[in-house]
Design a protein around this motif. Structure first.
Motif, PDB file in Angstrom:
ATOM      1  N   VAL A  18     -11.774  46.086  20.715  1.00 43.02           N
ATOM      2  CA  VAL A  18     -12.397  45.645  19.466  1.00 43.02           C
ATOM      3  C   VAL A  18     -12.662  46.846  18.563  1.00 43.02           C
ATOM      4  CG1 VAL A  18     -14.540  44.679  18.501  1.00 43.02           C
ATOM      5  CG2 VAL A  18     -13.372  43.513  20.372  1.00 43.02           C
ATOM      6  N   GLU A  19     -13.150  47.937  19.135  1.00 40.76           N
ATOM      7  CA  GLU A  19     -13.413  49.135  18.331  1.00 40.76           C
ATOM      8  C   GLU A  19     -12.120  49.723  17.768  1.00 40.76           C
ATOM      9  OE1 GLU A  19     -15.773  51.364  21.152  1.00 40.76           O
ATOM     10  OE2 GLU A  19     -17.646  50.602  20.280  1.00 40.76           O
ATOM     11  N   LEU A  22     -11.175  47.515  14.928  1.00 38.86           N
ATOM     12  CA  LEU A  22     -12.078  47.769  13.817  1.00 38.86           C
ATOM     13  C   LEU A  22     -11.624  48.990  13.024  1.00 38.86           C
ATOM     14  CD1 LEU A  22     -14.705  47.229  12.260  1.00 38.86           C
ATOM     15  CD2 LEU A  22     -15.917  48.536  13.996  1.00 38.86           C
ATOM     16  N   GLN A  23     -11.246  50.040  13.727  1.00 44.89           N
ATOM     17  CA  GLN A  23     -10.794  51.251  13.038  1.00 44.89           C
ATOM     18  C   GLN A  23      -9.499  51.022  12.271  1.00 44.89           C
ATOM     19  OE1 GLN A  23     -10.648  54.337  16.012  1.00 44.89           O
ATOM     20  NE2 GLN A  23     -12.873  54.572  16.048  1.00 44.89           N
ATOM     21  N   SER A  25      -8.608  48.159  10.911  1.00 49.98           N
ATOM     22  CA  SER A  25      -8.735  47.060   9.966  1.00 49.98           C
ATOM     23  C   SER A  25      -9.160  47.577   8.600  1.00 49.98           C
ATOM     24  CB  SER A  25      -9.716  46.051  10.539  1.00 49.98           C
ATOM     25  OG  SER A  25     -10.652  45.651   9.645  1.00 49.98           O
ATOM     26  N   ASP A  30     -12.058  41.042   7.877  1.00 49.86           N
ATOM     27  CA  ASP A  30     -11.663  41.417   9.234  1.00 49.86           C
ATOM     28  C   ASP A  30     -12.671  42.379   9.841  1.00 49.86           C
ATOM     29  OD1 ASP A  30      -9.417  39.843   9.043  1.00 49.86           O
ATOM     30  OD2 ASP A  30      -8.045  41.516   8.630  1.00 49.86           O
ATOM     31  N   ARG A  31     -13.091  43.331   9.063  1.00 55.59           N
ATOM     32  CA  ARG A  31     -14.053  44.322   9.557  1.00 55.59           C
ATOM     33  C   ARG A  31     -15.362  43.651   9.983  1.00 55.59           C
ATOM     34  NH1 ARG A  31     -13.232  49.346   9.431  1.00 55.59           N
ATOM     35  NH2 ARG A  31     -15.367  50.034   9.138  1.00 55.59           N
ATOM     36  N   GLN A  32     -15.822  42.683   9.195  1.00 55.34           N
ATOM     37  CA  GLN A  32     -17.062  41.991   9.523  1.00 55.34           C
ATOM     38  C   GLN A  32     -16.938  41.243  10.854  1.00 55.34           C
ATOM     39  OE1 GLN A  32     -18.043  39.539   6.153  1.00 55.34           O
ATOM     40  NE2 GLN A  32     -18.666  41.288   4.888  1.00 55.34           N
ATOM     41  N   TRP A  34     -14.868  42.005  13.365  1.00 54.97           N
ATOM     42  CA  TRP A  34     -14.798  42.993  14.449  1.00 54.97           C
ATOM     43  C   TRP A  34     -16.165  43.620  14.714  1.00 54.97           C
ATOM     44  CZ3 TRP A  34     -11.079  41.927  17.363  1.00 54.97           C
ATOM     45  CH2 TRP A  34      -9.805  41.655  16.904  1.00 54.97           C
ATOM     46  N   VAL A  35     -16.909  43.909  13.656  1.00 56.05           N
ATOM     47  CA  VAL A  35     -18.247  44.485  13.815  1.00 56.05           C
ATOM     48  C   VAL A  35     -19.148  43.506  14.561  1.00 56.05           C
ATOM     49  CG1 VAL A  35     -20.347  45.124  12.545  1.00 56.05           C
ATOM     50  CG2 VAL A  35     -18.135  46.079  11.867  1.00 56.05           C
TER      51      VAL A  35
END
Length: 170
Positions: A18-19, A22-23, A25, A30-32, A34-35
């Protein structure tokens, strides 16, 4: 909820993926996502570590539906395996595995009280009309020097819940 070291390892692997996602994205939506997922995984990992280390020994229960998960957490906090709990209860390990896999959903109130007794935990709180919102807490009571023993308190709770269930079937 993470229930074993094997599940902990899987959660850690998921968190790494997931991290990484996130990096990579760029879209805010999408970032929200994954966060949020990373935060949820971190919370589960942290909760498991706190329970296993003995830092967390009191588990909040807001309804009977929450008791099963609280009992599983209590077993882990006590450092007991499912086999050790089964021995204390005088049942097979498979019975405890089945109960825990189902979150104690099909367990009777008497069974829930027996498990709490075997873990030396007590269930405290109020049985009240559903419209009133308060919390019931499962608390660790390994050393009791006075008052009602946990087994007796659980029998009282069991009787109160049985009475409530009987009233609901009228």
């Amino acid at each position: 909820m993470i229930r074993s070291n094997k599940q902990l390892a899987v959660a850690r692997q998921k968190l790494e993926k997931v991290e990484e996602a996130l990096q990579g994205s760029t879209a805010e939506v999408d970032r929200q996502v994954w966060v949020s997922l990373a935060k949820e995984l971190r919370c589960e990992i942290d909760e498991y570590r706190a329970i296993k280390s003995g830092q967390t020994t009191v588990f909040q229960v807001s309804s009977l539906d929450d008791v099963g998960e609280a009992l599983i957490k209590a077993r882990m906090a006590c450092g007991l395996t499912q086999k050790q709990l089964a021995d204390r209860l005088g049942v097979s390990e498979q019975m405890v595995q089945k109960d825990e896999a189902g979150g104690y959903e099909s367990a009777s109130v008497a069974r829930l009280a027996d498990v709490a007794d075997a873990l030396d935990y007590q269930l405290t709180g109020n049985l009240q009309p559903a419209g009133l919102k308060t919390q019931v807490t499962v608390v660790n009571a390994p050393t009791m020097t006075y008052g009602t023993p946990p087994a007796a308190e659980n029998r009282v709770l069991r009787a109160a819940v049985d009475l409530h269930e009987m009233q609901g079937t009228r």
